[in-house]
Design a protein around this motif. Structure first.
Motif, PDB file in Angstrom:
ATOM      1  N   ARG A 210       0.823  -1.202   0.000  1.00  0.00           N
ATOM      2  CA  ARG A 210       0.000   0.000   0.000  1.00  0.00           C
ATOM      3  C   ARG A 210       0.864   1.261   0.000  1.00  0.00           C
ATOM      4  O   ARG A 210       0.657   2.182  -0.799  1.00  0.00           O
ATOM      5  CB  ARG A 210      -0.919  -0.011   1.225  1.00  0.00           C
ATOM      6  N   PHE A 229      -5.542  11.284  -1.598  1.00  0.00           N
ATOM      7  CA  PHE A 229      -5.727  11.021  -0.166  1.00  0.00           C
ATOM      8  C   PHE A 229      -7.048  11.574   0.370  1.00  0.00           C
ATOM      9  O   PHE A 229      -7.794  10.845   1.046  1.00  0.00           O
ATOM     10  CB  PHE A 229      -4.555  11.583   0.644  1.00  0.00           C
ATOM     11  N   VAL A 232     -10.023   9.292  -0.909  1.00  0.00           N
ATOM     12  CA  VAL A 232     -10.106   7.984  -0.256  1.00  0.00           C
ATOM     13  C   VAL A 232     -10.442   8.155   1.219  1.00  0.00           C
ATOM     14  O   VAL A 232     -11.237   7.390   1.781  1.00  0.00           O
ATOM     15  CB  VAL A 232      -8.794   7.201  -0.445  1.00  0.00           C
ATOM     16  N   TRP A 233      -9.839   9.174   1.839  1.00  0.00           N
ATOM     17  CA  TRP A 233     -10.142   9.429   3.255  1.00  0.00           C
ATOM     18  C   TRP A 233     -11.628   9.728   3.444  1.00  0.00           C
ATOM     19  O   TRP A 233     -12.242   9.250   4.411  1.00  0.00           O
ATOM     20  CB  TRP A 233      -9.303  10.606   3.753  1.00  0.00           C
ATOM     21  N   MET A 236     -13.588   6.519   3.313  1.00  0.00           N
ATOM     22  CA  MET A 236     -13.429   5.769   4.554  1.00  0.00           C
ATOM     23  C   MET A 236     -14.170   6.426   5.713  1.00  0.00           C
ATOM     24  O   MET A 236     -14.762   5.741   6.559  1.00  0.00           O
ATOM     25  CB  MET A 236     -11.936   5.629   4.896  1.00  0.00           C
ATOM     26  N   VAL A 263      -8.021   7.708   8.518  1.00  0.00           N
ATOM     27  CA  VAL A 263      -6.604   7.755   8.137  1.00  0.00           C
ATOM     28  C   VAL A 263      -5.983   6.367   8.268  1.00  0.00           C
ATOM     29  O   VAL A 263      -5.219   5.928   7.400  1.00  0.00           O
ATOM     30  CB  VAL A 263      -5.839   8.772   8.997  1.00  0.00           C
ATOM     31  N   TYR A 266      -6.918   4.203   5.413  1.00  0.00           N
ATOM     32  CA  TYR A 266      -6.214   4.524   4.173  1.00  0.00           C
ATOM     33  C   TYR A 266      -5.022   3.604   3.978  1.00  0.00           C
ATOM     34  O   TYR A 266      -4.648   3.276   2.845  1.00  0.00           O
ATOM     35  CB  TYR A 266      -5.757   5.981   4.194  1.00  0.00           C
ATOM     36  N   ILE A 288      -9.189  -1.578  -1.426  1.00  0.00           N
ATOM     37  CA  ILE A 288      -7.775  -1.194  -1.339  1.00  0.00           C
ATOM     38  C   ILE A 288      -6.970  -1.881  -2.433  1.00  0.00           C
ATOM     39  O   ILE A 288      -6.054  -1.280  -3.034  1.00  0.00           O
ATOM     40  CB  ILE A 288      -7.214  -1.542   0.046  1.00  0.00           C
TER      41      ILE A 288
END
Length: 405
Positions: A210, A229, A232-233, A236, A263, A266, A288
């Motif tokens: 990752r 970031f 994707v954050w 999530m 976080v 991630y 992921i």
């Protein structure tokens, strides 16, 4: 009885306190090296990551102290505690305070059960805060360090050592957190050495690909990570919110907890809700895996063929098998090496499916109801399959509590 705090636990607590202090010094040294090397942007980014992780961790620590029962609070004035957290020294103070209490408990001929239980609570909070700090600070810094090495095409011995130690710290924090939760169960359910090794390796093999793919994407498009970031954050964060977490005492701090968990997600899997985790785990790892594959393919498409980074081709090619190996080790762990295998052999089921019976899962008992910690109870019910009868008594066997959240 509460889990025994002995010399080994005291040594690990001392190592954790030393690591917390050395980590801050190491981050400052890395930032200074970047600044001296004519890279003020990288130095500023390191300091920004350090500051953001520290502020979030100190905020959690302060909120927890305010909501803890009086018996669990350090015997210092509240204004001093607040000042320490404002100075970003709250986590270090927790570590030193735990050492002080642990020293008394460890060498006492017959430590009171209340002191043993208090030390267990302190250790768990420190483990949780260390997990937050590691993923908020070390994981992004590890990605940045790998990006710098790939961009300069040069690796100093200190950088190589830093990468290895950072990977170990991240995976160790996950193992330490899981072992901390396991310590709340009866001794027969604690992680064995073999199970701990497999748990450590599975997290290492899942995290390494990752971070590598994110670093490669940054190498291709540095500002693209600033887009990737947050997106994707946000996914999530929404996913965690939909699972209805109830970790903090009020809605505002709960959003902070969800933001920090996003976080972590991630980079790595982290269970946040009760119930069946199998399907949630499949969804997460599938997401992921697809996301990391797209990042790696983007780099290969735009950079290949390139003599400058040709050595990375076999490394990237090994990323997918490495991730799959991590998944295989995880399945192996839950199928054959998980401590609850003994429960399954007695007629119960593994914690992967919390909807099934788990009546044999037993917690340490405690005769001091005032030391019940809501965070621990909630995390235990999240991580382990707690049956309905077990939910009717609090963690460590305290008498009647509110119905399970």
């Amino acid at each position: 009885m509460a889990p025994r705090f002995g010399p080994l636990q005291l040594a690990l607590a001392a190592a954790g306190a030393a690591a917390a202090a050395l980590d801050v010094c190491a981050d400052g040294w890395v930032a200074a090296q970047y600044a001296r090397g004519g890279q003020p942007g990288w130095a500023a980014l390191v300091l920004a990551l350090l500051a953001a992780a520290s502020v979030a961790t100190q905020a959690c620590s302060w909120l927890w102290l305010r909501s803890d029962p009086p018996a669990l609070r350090p015997d210092v004035p509240p204004w001093l505690l607040g000042a320490l957290h404002l100075l970003q020294l709250g986590f270090l103070f927790r570590c030193l305070h735990a050492l002080k209490v642990g020293w008394k408990v460890c060498w006492a001929k017959a430590a009171a059960e209340e002191e043993q239980s208090r030390m267990a609570f302190f250790s768990h909070d420190i483990s949780m805060l260390r997990l937050f700090k590691t993923f908020l600070e070390n994981s992004p810094q590890l990605t940045l360090l790998l990006y710098v090495i790939l961009r300069t095409n040069k690796a100093e011995p200190s950088q190589g050592l830093g990468i290895c130690t950072a990977f170990l710290c991240v995976t160790w924090s996950l193992l330490d957190y899981h072992q901390s939760l396991r310590s709340f169960l009866q001794d027969k359910y604690e992680l064995s050495l073999g199970s701990s090794v497999v748990y450590f390796l599975w997290n290492l093999f899942l995290i390494c690909p990752r971070i590598l793919t994110v670093a490669l994407f940054a190498l291709l498009w540095p500002y693209g990570v600033a887009v990737h970031f947050p997106l994707v954050w946000l996914v999530m964060f929404l996913w965690v919110s939909l699972q209805g977490t109830d970790f903090m005492e009020s809605p505002g701090p709960e959003q902070l907890y969800r933001a920090m968990v996003a976080v972590i997600l991630y980079f790595s899997w982290f269970n946040v809700a009760q119930g069946r985790t199998l399907y949630r785990s499949i969804i997460y790892h599938g997401f992921i895996l697809v996301d990391s594959t797209l990042l790696a393919l983007s780099w290969l498409w735009y950079r290949f063929p390139s003599d400058e980074h040709s050595y990375l081709i076999p490394v990237v090619s090994a990323a997918l098998p490495c991730y799959l190996l991590g998944l295989v080790l995880r399945v192996t762990y839950y199928k054959w090496l998980h401590p609850n295998v003994w429960v399954q052999q007695e007629g119960a089921y593994d914690e992967v499916d919390a909807n099934r019976r788990s009546d044999e899962l037993e917690f340490h008992s405690l005769s001091v109801p005032d030391l019940v910690n809501r965070r621990m109870r909630w995390l235990a019910q999240t991580q382990f399959a707690v049956s309905q009868p077990a939910r009717q008594c609090s963690l460590y066997g305290a008498a009647a509590v509110e119905s399970a959240v």
